[in-house]
Design an enzyme around this catalytic site. Structure first.
Site, PDB file in Angstrom:
ATOM      1  N   ASN A 192       0.871  -1.185   0.000  1.00  0.00           N
ATOM      2  CA  ASN A 192       0.000   0.000   0.000  1.00  0.00           C
ATOM      3  C   ASN A 192       0.900   1.225   0.000  1.00  0.00           C
ATOM      4  O   ASN A 192       1.474   1.581   1.019  1.00  0.00           O
ATOM      5  CB  ASN A 192      -0.883  -0.044   1.262  1.00  0.00           C
ATOM      6  N   TRP A 193       1.012   1.848  -1.174  1.00  0.00           N
ATOM      7  CA  TRP A 193       1.944   2.973  -1.296  1.00  0.00           C
ATOM      8  C   TRP A 193       1.399   4.249  -0.657  1.00  0.00           C
ATOM      9  O   TRP A 193       2.136   5.231  -0.504  1.00  0.00           O
ATOM     10  CB  TRP A 193       2.243   3.260  -2.771  1.00  0.00           C
ATOM     11  N   LYS A 194       0.100   4.265  -0.360  1.00  0.00           N
ATOM     12  CA  LYS A 194      -0.550   5.470   0.190  1.00  0.00           C
ATOM     13  C   LYS A 194      -0.314   6.654  -0.764  1.00  0.00           C
ATOM     14  O   LYS A 194      -0.231   6.448  -1.975  1.00  0.00           O
ATOM     15  CB  LYS A 194      -0.065   5.735   1.618  1.00  0.00           C
ATOM     16  N   HIS A 250      -9.553   1.562   4.965  1.00  0.00           N
ATOM     17  CA  HIS A 250      -8.286   1.729   5.693  1.00  0.00           C
ATOM     18  C   HIS A 250      -8.518   2.731   6.822  1.00  0.00           C
ATOM     19  O   HIS A 250      -9.280   3.697   6.658  1.00  0.00           O
ATOM     20  CB  HIS A 250      -7.201   2.222   4.731  1.00  0.00           C
ATOM     21  N   GLU A 281      -6.847   5.126   7.801  1.00  0.00           N
ATOM     22  CA  GLU A 281      -6.572   6.524   7.416  1.00  0.00           C
ATOM     23  C   GLU A 281      -7.770   7.138   6.694  1.00  0.00           C
ATOM     24  O   GLU A 281      -8.002   8.345   6.784  1.00  0.00           O
ATOM     25  CB  GLU A 281      -5.291   6.586   6.559  1.00  0.00           C
ATOM     26  N   GLU A 283      -5.663  -4.578  10.720  1.00  0.00           N
ATOM     27  CA  GLU A 283      -4.636  -3.554  10.899  1.00  0.00           C
ATOM     28  C   GLU A 283      -4.927  -2.765  12.164  1.00  0.00           C
ATOM     29  O   GLU A 283      -5.677  -1.775  12.125  1.00  0.00           O
ATOM     30  CB  GLU A 283      -4.644  -2.587   9.706  1.00  0.00           C
ATOM     31  N   GLY A 294       2.447   2.367  11.031  1.00  0.00           N
ATOM     32  CA  GLY A 294       3.474   3.411  10.985  1.00  0.00           C
ATOM     33  C   GLY A 294       4.167   3.671  12.312  1.00  0.00           C
ATOM     34  O   GLY A 294       4.884   4.657  12.457  1.00  0.00           O
TER      35      GLY A 294
HETATM   36  P1  PGA Z   1       2.858   0.552   7.652  1.00  0.00           P
HETATM   37  O1  PGA Z   1       1.390   0.767   7.009  1.00  0.00           O
HETATM   38  O2  PGA Z   1       3.373  -0.762   7.127  1.00  0.00           O
HETATM   39  O3  PGA Z   1       3.641   1.709   7.183  1.00  0.00           O
HETATM   40  O4  PGA Z   1       2.655   0.507   9.135  1.00  0.00           O
HETATM   41  C1  PGA Z   1       0.509  -0.312   6.843  1.00  0.00           C
HETATM   42  C2  PGA Z   1      -0.823   0.169   6.326  1.00  0.00           C
HETATM   43  O5  PGA Z   1      -1.285   1.231   6.767  1.00  0.00           O
HETATM   44  O6  PGA Z   1      -1.436  -0.483   5.465  1.00  0.00           O
END
Ligand code: PGA
Length: 264
Positions: A11-13, A105, A107, A172, A178
């Site tokens: 997941n590159w965001k 997600h 976020e 998650e 993060g």
């Molecule tokens: P991370 O993110 O590996 O940077 O913790 C995972 C995600 O949010 O899918």
């Protein structure tokens, strides 16, 4: 009980801008071509919308089968088309070569106020368009500390998955994303077992094993131990997917950890 493939999803965001994203996709595809993992280990790259077409043509050029390396988006709107300024439909991402979409997600739940009901609509729309949903669920730190993780996960499953859901679930925990912190082996085993016990009501069958992945601060260091947990069908990777070699190292670790089960 059907067997399921294992997944490593990047997941590159909102990262890996144009040229770098193409280079990253090429690096991963070349790495997989030169050192192919077991056929039932599936890798999926989820770049930003603006990178889908470019990444798709990079992957096309290397020519790996879709089961080995596929493309996914990070969100979609819950309708096929219409006057929805700034939104992207599942049909649009599919037309650019995406066969998966990450939905719900944390976020997006946090930054866009996405509720379980909205996520469920998106799951429905993606499924109708032939795009496989990857639905994220997970508790906040306070919910975990207050002993409410199980009820949060139960209500997210009930609220965000459609009845008869066919897709992928990614556990998650928000506190692990993060942060450099991952749950202990025991906690992960416990949470994933719980999720597996909750799923059949939404799937409306005991016979389908929906892949359940773990995501949150996964690197190639933790990947072997995470993938060795029986209930874990793969990993959803954020930061460590932004560099081809570190992502390939996770794929290799996942392949090694799963090889005995895959070939048995
Ligand atoms: P991370 O993110 O590996 O940077 O913790 C995972 C995600 O949010 O899918």
């Amino acid at each position: 009980m059907t067997t399921v493939p294992k997944f490593v999803i990047g997941n590159w965001k909102m990262q890996a801008r144009h040229e770098y994203g193409l280079e990253l996709a090429r690096g991963v595809a070349q790495g997989l071509r030169d050192n192919p993992p077991p056929s039932r280990l599936h890798t999926i790259l989820c770049p930003p919308f603006t990178q889908l077409a470019g990444v798709h043509s990079e992957l096309d050029e290397i020519g790996l089968p879709n089961e080995q390396l596929a493309l996914g988006a990070q969100d979609c709107y819950p309708a096929a088309s219409g006057p929805f300024t700034g939104d992207i439909s599942p049909q649009m991402i599919k037309a650019l070569g995406a066969s998966y979409v990450i939905l719900g997600h944390s976020e997006r739940r946090q930054n866009h106020g996405e509720t379980d009901a909205v996520i469920r609509q998106k799951v429905k729309a993606a499924t109708a368009a032939g795009v496989t949903p990857i639905v994220c669920i997970g508790e906040h730190l306070a919910e975990r500390n207050e002993g409410r993780a199980a009820s949060v996960l139960a209500s997210q499953i009930e609220g965000s998955l459609t009845r008869g859901f066919r897709g992928i679930v990614a556990y998650e925990p928000v506190w692990a994303i993060g942060s450099g912190i991952t749950p202990s082996h025991e906690e992960l085993q416990r949470k994933l077992t719980l999720i597996r016990a909750l799923l059949p009501m939404r799937l409306m069958t005991d016979d389908i094993r929906v892949p359940v992945l773990y995501g949150g601060s996964v690197t190639s260091v933790q990947a072997p131990s995470i993938m060795s947990i029986e209930a874990v069908d793969g990993v959803l990777v954020g930061s460590a997917s932004l560099e081809a070699q570190s992502f390939l190292d996770i794929i290799t670790a996942a392949a090694e950890a799963t090889t005995p089960q895959l070939t048995s």
